[in-house]
Design a protein around this motif. Structure first.
Motif, mmCIF file in Angstrom:
data_model
loop_
_atom_site.group_PDB
_atom_site.id
_atom_site.type_symbol
_atom_site.label_atom_id
_atom_site.label_comp_id
_atom_site.label_asym_id
_atom_site.label_seq_id
_atom_site.Cartn_x
_atom_site.Cartn_y
_atom_site.Cartn_z
ATOM 1 N N PHE A 82 3.915 20.112 5.195
ATOM 2 C CA PHE A 82 2.865 21.306 4.792
ATOM 3 C C PHE A 82 2.207 21.588 6.093
ATOM 4 C CE2 PHE A 82 -1.128 18.814 5.581
ATOM 5 C CZ PHE A 82 -0.713 17.220 5.351
ATOM 6 N N THR A 83 1.109 22.680 5.939
ATOM 7 C CA THR A 83 0.517 23.043 7.259
ATOM 8 C C THR A 83 -0.889 22.859 7.065
ATOM 9 O OG1 THR A 83 2.116 24.784 7.449
ATOM 10 C CG2 THR A 83 0.194 25.065 8.766
ATOM 11 N N TYR A 84 -1.627 22.120 8.064
ATOM 12 C CA TYR A 84 -2.979 21.822 7.964
ATOM 13 C C TYR A 84 -3.831 22.917 8.839
ATOM 14 C CZ TYR A 84 -7.217 18.934 8.526
ATOM 15 O OH TYR A 84 -8.403 18.322 8.520
ATOM 16 N N LEU A 85 -4.700 23.505 8.214
ATOM 17 C CA LEU A 85 -5.729 24.497 8.897
ATOM 18 C C LEU A 85 -6.814 23.546 9.696
ATOM 19 C CD1 LEU A 85 -5.374 27.432 8.897
ATOM 20 C CD2 LEU A 85 -7.148 27.412 7.087
ATOM 21 N N SER A 86 -6.774 23.674 10.852
ATOM 22 C CA SER A 86 -7.702 22.887 11.695
ATOM 23 C C SER A 86 -8.700 23.582 12.600
ATOM 24 C CB SER A 86 -6.999 21.659 12.497
ATOM 25 O OG SER A 86 -7.788 21.090 13.555
ATOM 26 N N ALA A 87 -9.748 23.297 12.630
ATOM 27 C CA ALA A 87 -10.626 23.684 13.714
ATOM 28 C C ALA A 87 -10.274 23.359 15.078
ATOM 29 C CB ALA A 87 -12.309 23.377 13.560
ATOM 30 N N ASN A 88 -10.558 24.542 15.943
ATOM 31 C CA ASN A 88 -9.762 24.261 17.176
ATOM 32 C C ASN A 88 -10.607 23.564 18.223
ATOM 33 O OD1 ASN A 88 -11.486 26.345 17.790
ATOM 34 N ND2 ASN A 88 -10.078 28.018 18.224
ATOM 35 N N ASP A 89 -11.969 22.995 17.829
ATOM 36 C CA ASP A 89 -12.623 22.235 19.142
ATOM 37 C C ASP A 89 -12.008 20.746 19.164
ATOM 38 O OD1 ASP A 89 -14.088 21.905 16.155
ATOM 39 O OD2 ASP A 89 -14.176 20.041 17.440
ATOM 40 N N PRO A 90 -12.394 20.321 20.595
ATOM 41 C CA PRO A 90 -11.637 19.205 20.825
ATOM 42 C C PRO A 90 -11.520 17.885 20.087
ATOM 43 C CG PRO A 90 -12.561 19.837 22.671
ATOM 44 C CD PRO A 90 -12.930 20.789 21.519
ATOM 45 N N GLN A 91 -12.699 17.937 19.216
ATOM 46 C CA GLN A 91 -12.926 16.646 18.319
ATOM 47 C C GLN A 91 -12.051 16.904 17.094
ATOM 48 O OE1 GLN A 91 -16.502 14.393 18.075
ATOM 49 N NE2 GLN A 91 -15.999 13.703 15.892
ATOM 50 N N SER A 92 -12.190 17.741 16.694
ATOM 51 C CA SER A 92 -11.362 18.192 15.377
ATOM 52 C C SER A 92 -9.743 18.153 15.612
ATOM 53 C CB SER A 92 -11.673 19.704 14.949
ATOM 54 O OG SER A 92 -12.938 19.848 14.512
ATOM 55 N N MET A 93 -9.479 18.604 16.790
ATOM 56 C CA MET A 93 -8.001 18.706 17.214
ATOM 57 C C MET A 93 -7.756 17.093 17.017
ATOM 58 S SD MET A 93 -6.532 21.538 17.077
ATOM 59 C CE MET A 93 -5.250 21.076 17.906
ATOM 60 N N GLN A 94 -8.325 16.282 17.659
ATOM 61 C CA GLN A 94 -8.069 14.889 17.885
ATOM 62 C C GLN A 94 -8.013 14.380 16.636
ATOM 63 O OE1 GLN A 94 -11.348 12.628 19.891
ATOM 64 N NE2 GLN A 94 -9.486 11.194 20.587
ATOM 65 N N LEU A 95 -8.818 14.539 15.627
ATOM 66 C CA LEU A 95 -8.958 14.163 14.382
ATOM 67 C C LEU A 95 -7.641 14.529 13.519
ATOM 68 C CD1 LEU A 95 -10.276 12.407 12.360
ATOM 69 C CD2 LEU A 95 -11.519 14.408 11.413
ATOM 70 N N SER A 96 -7.158 15.819 13.739
ATOM 71 C CA SER A 96 -5.927 16.509 13.099
ATOM 72 C C SER A 96 -4.928 15.874 13.481
ATOM 73 C CB SER A 96 -5.923 18.038 13.355
ATOM 74 O OG SER A 96 -6.974 18.546 13.024
ATOM 75 N N GLN A 97 -4.769 15.488 14.816
ATOM 76 C CA GLN A 97 -3.657 14.781 15.306
ATOM 77 C C GLN A 97 -3.358 13.358 14.899
ATOM 78 O OE1 GLN A 97 -4.166 15.507 19.454
ATOM 79 N NE2 GLN A 97 -3.445 17.639 19.303
ATOM 80 N N LEU A 98 -4.418 12.781 14.687
ATOM 81 C CA LEU A 98 -4.476 11.434 14.154
ATOM 82 C C LEU A 98 -4.113 11.507 12.657
ATOM 83 C CD1 LEU A 98 -4.884 8.474 14.551
ATOM 84 C CD2 LEU A 98 -7.391 8.760 13.970
ATOM 85 N N TYR A 99 -4.506 12.542 11.768
ATOM 86 C CA TYR A 99 -4.177 12.617 10.380
ATOM 87 C C TYR A 99 -2.450 12.735 10.389
ATOM 88 C CZ TYR A 99 -8.912 13.942 8.827
ATOM 89 O OH TYR A 99 -10.142 13.936 8.719
ATOM 90 N N GLN A 100 -1.999 13.587 11.464
ATOM 91 C CA GLN A 100 -0.539 13.820 11.493
ATOM 92 C C GLN A 100 0.192 12.628 11.623
ATOM 93 O OE1 GLN A 100 0.442 15.983 15.253
ATOM 94 N NE2 GLN A 100 1.456 17.658 13.800
ATOM 95 N N SER A 101 -0.254 11.628 12.643
ATOM 96 C CA SER A 101 0.450 10.694 12.788
ATOM 97 C C SER A 101 0.374 9.453 11.854
ATOM 98 C CB SER A 101 0.099 9.808 14.118
ATOM 99 O OG SER A 101 -1.302 9.168 13.903
ATOM 100 N N GLN A 102 -0.769 9.503 10.865
ATOM 101 C CA GLN A 102 -0.997 8.744 9.735
ATOM 102 C C GLN A 102 -0.222 9.310 8.737
ATOM 103 O OE1 GLN A 102 -5.208 8.388 8.825
ATOM 104 N NE2 GLN A 102 -5.642 7.223 10.666
ATOM 105 N N PHE A 103 0.139 10.342 8.655
ATOM 106 C CA PHE A 103 1.153 11.003 7.402
ATOM 107 C C PHE A 103 2.384 10.722 7.675
ATOM 108 C CE2 PHE A 103 -1.831 12.616 4.429
ATOM 109 C CZ PHE A 103 -2.871 13.412 4.810
ATOM 110 N N ALA A 104 2.818 10.845 8.875
ATOM 111 C CA ALA A 104 4.071 10.531 9.544
ATOM 112 C C ALA A 104 4.521 9.312 9.152
ATOM 113 C CB ALA A 104 4.218 11.136 11.092
#
Lengths: 529, 314
Positions: free
Chosen positions: A376-398
């Motif tokens: 699925f596609t996750y809509l994330s805010a593009n500021d550094p902290q949000s991007m970091q969090l999104s990438q963490l979610y990505q690795s957890q879901f994986a």
């Protein structure tokens, strides 16, 4: 040969000029360290044993203000200023209790629909206008007038009638009982502007804000600074202590701590979590932190067929490792959570939990008919902290076999997409308010304004409606626990937890307390030389 | 000359029109609008519609465009949707900051580039040539963001010699103003000086091979006179073009430096207006930046005519 001599001469003159210039510049400026203006009013240290009065406080804030008019405001940053130039009808304490503000006493009828407020007398706005019930009515009429498109109109949507039987008594009749009403009045809608100023400036009022608060507005240079000064006629004679406060936006968050250390500011409203250990090691700096009323979550779009399967949603809920989020993003300052209700508020129920389990996630995926996962596609805010969090979610879901693609956009675009329902999964936080209804109703009830994922469960609708009409907080808490359990069963949202509010200041600053609503209240703050 | 200048100035009108159309279309095509930004986390379908109606955003695009054009032709550039300040006032408060940053950065870059460029040309492949090549490489390659934070860390945090951020207007003290600008100006000037010094070196080397330089030497002129009065004057013309271009870019604002050092300049204004979808401010800024680039290019061309007698405009 002439060459060598030429070179020396050629290099010498510019070098000499440069060093003379630097010397001149450092000589005629103040020392690079704190450029505080000399505190005035220390003659009133005749009031001997009291903490020092006067002085100028410089506050570093995360971004510039949006508007200085509470009736037009939605951004949290605005409110960091408001409580200093305006007073609320009802105020809050640092541990989240409601206390009298401009409303000195109040009384609720037995059917819960009529509120009678006795307003504080002898209070004047900064422009000399009297504060009274009519002032409140004028402010609220402005908000409720649809032509003004005030975002605060939803706070007053249940108001049926406003009246002032005498100048300092305000009677509010609601269409239905609404227990969170008092909490609403401790927020922006309870901040009262001078009706004279509103009338005088019309649509330009937000450049000339006039309230009853401990400080008066002086000037606002966008992106540079906003200054407020002491209100000498404040109704609480003991306050304020400071002469002047200057708010400076510091856009680059890593500069916040630098600005404190190098003396450009005296207090900052937040710092990147990774800087917290540095503060603890730096002498002369103090850190205050409290869990906020708000929460952080991921929400799915239930109009998309994929997310209509409850097993898919539950799988995602099991796959998120909240403790890892806490360690990696928040350096241990986060409180993992599983519901709308933060540990800072009274509705939190520790029995509500979701275990972290990749096995359970995979089981749910099997039940959903997707044993090999899905994407699925996750809509994330593009500021550094949000991007970091999104990438963490990505690795957890994986780890559960779920592939998450990240689509990063700025906030205006995200708001548009999520309102239009043009997204699969999005995330974000809610800054949080004092009453649990304000943190839940509009997000979970069918077709409610902030329910962008279009979750709908008539049972939840019924319970949340009940909870906002009951008088007793104990009974309401039981209902909120029920709602939280249902939400874990249905899993339309993945709550990750409750963020900390962190303020850092110079030890010269005293009388400052951290509030769980993240707002700054400087009425009793002092600064020593 | 005068008619040349007037023609150049008049050419701004079609350019301005193209700029407005272009900007208008681009920003409106970007998803989101000021109503969404203003309402933020409290946006709901209903209150967005109400706010859009109030701001006139529900009108068709062409209607909005012509309304904007009409107002602008009457000199009304509108107000910011975030705080209500008139756009012209906003731009006017940013110009001194950006102007000062741009001028000081170019000045400093020249102080670095001129000596290095001349010396490298005078002694190609000497240690100074290698050093200046290294410096140019560093200046062009080092990321602004990183360099700024490193310098702040060394000079403001580890020792408190310089302030870490902030803008002090000249009216509040020239010394204070300058000391806050030392790090930002230095960071801005480095990439500029890189380009300028290498260009100058190249031009100087070419000029030094010319016959008239040999003649000058044969006449017995001192090395300094040969280099500065004869070679430099001829070599510097392309460098002036570059400086003109750099000035134009700098006057559009240096977003990264401004946001790191909290300097309220044009760069931040433009960037914020894009993120917030503050249409009036963005359009005003684009027009202003277009105008400054046009003026600086015109200034450079006119300067050329004064410096190089072979160039004459009709």
């Amino acid at each position: 040969m002439n060459k060598r001599v030429d070179f020396k001469k050629r290099a010498l003159i510019p070098a000499l000029t440069a060093s003379i210039l630097v010397a001149m510049v450092s000589a005629c400026s103040n020392t690079a360290a704190p450029s505080t203006s000399a505190p005035q009013g220390s003659a009133s240290s005749a009031a001997a044993a009291e903490s020092p009065s006067g002085g100028k406080l410089r506050v570093g804030i995360v971004t510039d203000f949006g508007t200085l008019d509470p009736a037009k405001s939605t951004l949290l940053i605005d409110e960091e200023l408001y409580n200093n130039i305006y007073d609320d009808l009802i105020m809050v304490t640092p541990d989240g209790k409601l206390v009298p503000g401009l409303a000195a006493k109040w009384n609720i009828s037995d059917d819960g629909k009529t509120y009678t407020f006795e307003l504080r007398q002898g209070v004047k706005f900064h422009d000399g206008t009297d504060f009274n019930a009519q002032a409140v009515i004028d402010n609220w009429n402005w908000i409720m007038d649809k032509a003004n498109a005030s975002p605060r109109s939803s706070d007053l949507v249940l108001v049926q009638e406003l009246s002032a039987p005498d100048p300092y008594t305000l009677v509010v009749k609601l269409k239905t009982p609404f227990t969170p009403f008092l909490a609403t009045l401790s927020d922006r809608t309870g901040l009262i502007s001078s009706p004279t100023a509103r009338k005088k400036y019309g649509d330009q009022y937000d450049m000339h804000p006039v309230g009853t608060g401990p400080f008066e507005f002086v000037e606002w240079n966008k992106n540079d600074h906003l200054t407020i000064k002491k209100n000498p006629n404040y109704w609480n004679k003991d306050y304020p202590k400071l002469d002047e406060i200057e708010f400076k936006p510091i856009i680059n968050q890593s500069q916040k701590l630098n600005a404190l250390i190098s003396g450009q500011v005296d207090l900052v409203d937040s710092i990147p979590f990774q800087d917290i250990p540095k503060v603890e090691k730096t002498k002369g700096l103090k850190l205050g932190s409290r869990t906020s009323f708000g929460y952080s979550r991921i929400y799915m779009n239930l109009t998309k067929p994929m997310f209509q399967d409850v097993h898919i949603r539950r799988a995602m809920n099991y796959a998120i490792n909240r403790d890892e989020i806490n360690q990696i993003i928040y350096f241990g300052k986060f409180v993992p959570g599983y519901s709308f209700f933060s540990t800072a508020g009274w509705a939190n129920d520790p029995a509500i939990k979701v275990p972290y389990s990749i096995d359970k996630a995979k089981e749910e995926l099997k039940l959903a008919g997707k044993p090999d996962g899905f994407s699925f596609t996750y809509l994330s805010a593009n500021d550094p902290q949000s991007m970091q969090l999104s990438q963490l979610y990505q690795s957890q879901f994986a780890k559960a076999g779920i592939t998450m693609k990240i689509e990063a956009l700025d906030s205006s675009a995200i708001t548009k997409r999520t309102i239009a329902g043009d997204f699969e999964v999005a995330g974000g936080g809610w800054s949080g308010m004092i009453d649990p209804d304000q943190n839940s109703y509009a997000f979970a009830v069918t077709d409610a304004p902030f329910n962008r994922g279009k979750y709908s469960n008539p049972e939840v609708d019924k319970l949340l409606q009940q909870a906002r009409e009951l008088e007793s907080n104990d009974e309401r808490k039981k209902i909120y626990s029920q709602v939280s359990s249902i939400l874990i069963e249905d899993a339309p949202f993945i709550f990750t937890g409750y963020q900390p509010v962190v303020d850092v200041w110079n030890e010269k600053v005293q009388g400052f307390e951290v509030y769980p609503d993240q707002l700054l209240r400087f009425y009793k703050t002092t600064i020593s030389k | 000359m005068v008619s040349y200048i007037s023609r150049r100035l008049l050419s701004f009108i079609p350019v301005a029109l193209i700029l407005i159309i272009f900007t208008f279309s681009l920003i409106h095509l970007t998803p989101g609008n000021p109503a969404y930004t203003i309402l933020g986390q409290e946006a709901s379908e209903e209150n967005v519609k109400l706010l859009e109606a109030k701001l006139g955003l529900d009108q068709p695009l062409t209607v909005q465009f012509f309304r904007y054009l009409a107002k602008t032709l009457h000199g009304d550039f509108g107000n910011s949707l975030f705080g209500g300040q008139p756009v012209l006032d906003l731009i006017a408060t940013r110009i001194p900051v950006t102007l000062e940053l741009a001028l000081l950065a170019i000045l400093l870059s020249l102080c670095i580039a001129l000596p290095l460029g001349i010396l490298s040309a005078k002694r190609p492949n000497s240690w100074i040539d290698h050093f200046s090549r290294l410096l140019a490489l560093a200046g062009a390659a080092v990321p602004t963001f990183w360099l700024s934070l490193i310098l702040v860390f060394l000079l403001s945090v580890t020792v408190q010699w310089l302030p870490s951020l902030g803008w002090v207007p000249l009216s509040e003290g020239v010394g204070d103003n300058l000391i806050h600008l030392i790090i930002p100006v230095f960071v801005l000037s480095l990439p500029l000086s890189a380009m300028e010094s290498r260009m100058l070196r190249g031009e100087m080397l070419e000029v030094l091979n010319q016959v008239y330089i040999q003649v000058a030497r044969a006449k017995g002129l001192r090395q300094r006179v040969v280099l500065l009065r004869h070679a430099l004057r001829n070599a510097v013309l392309p460098v002036i073009t570059i400086i003109g271009l750099q000035m134009g870019t700098l006057l559009g604002g240096a977003v990264i430096v401004e946001s790191i050092f909290s300097l309220p300049g044009m760069g931040q204004l433009v960037f914020d207006s894009i993120v917030q979808r503050d249409y009036s401010v963005l359009n005003g800024c684009v027009l202003f930046m277009g105008g400054t680039i046009l003026l600086t290019n015109l200034a450079v061309d006119v300067l050329y005519a004064f410096l190089d007698p072979r160039i004459r405009y009709s």
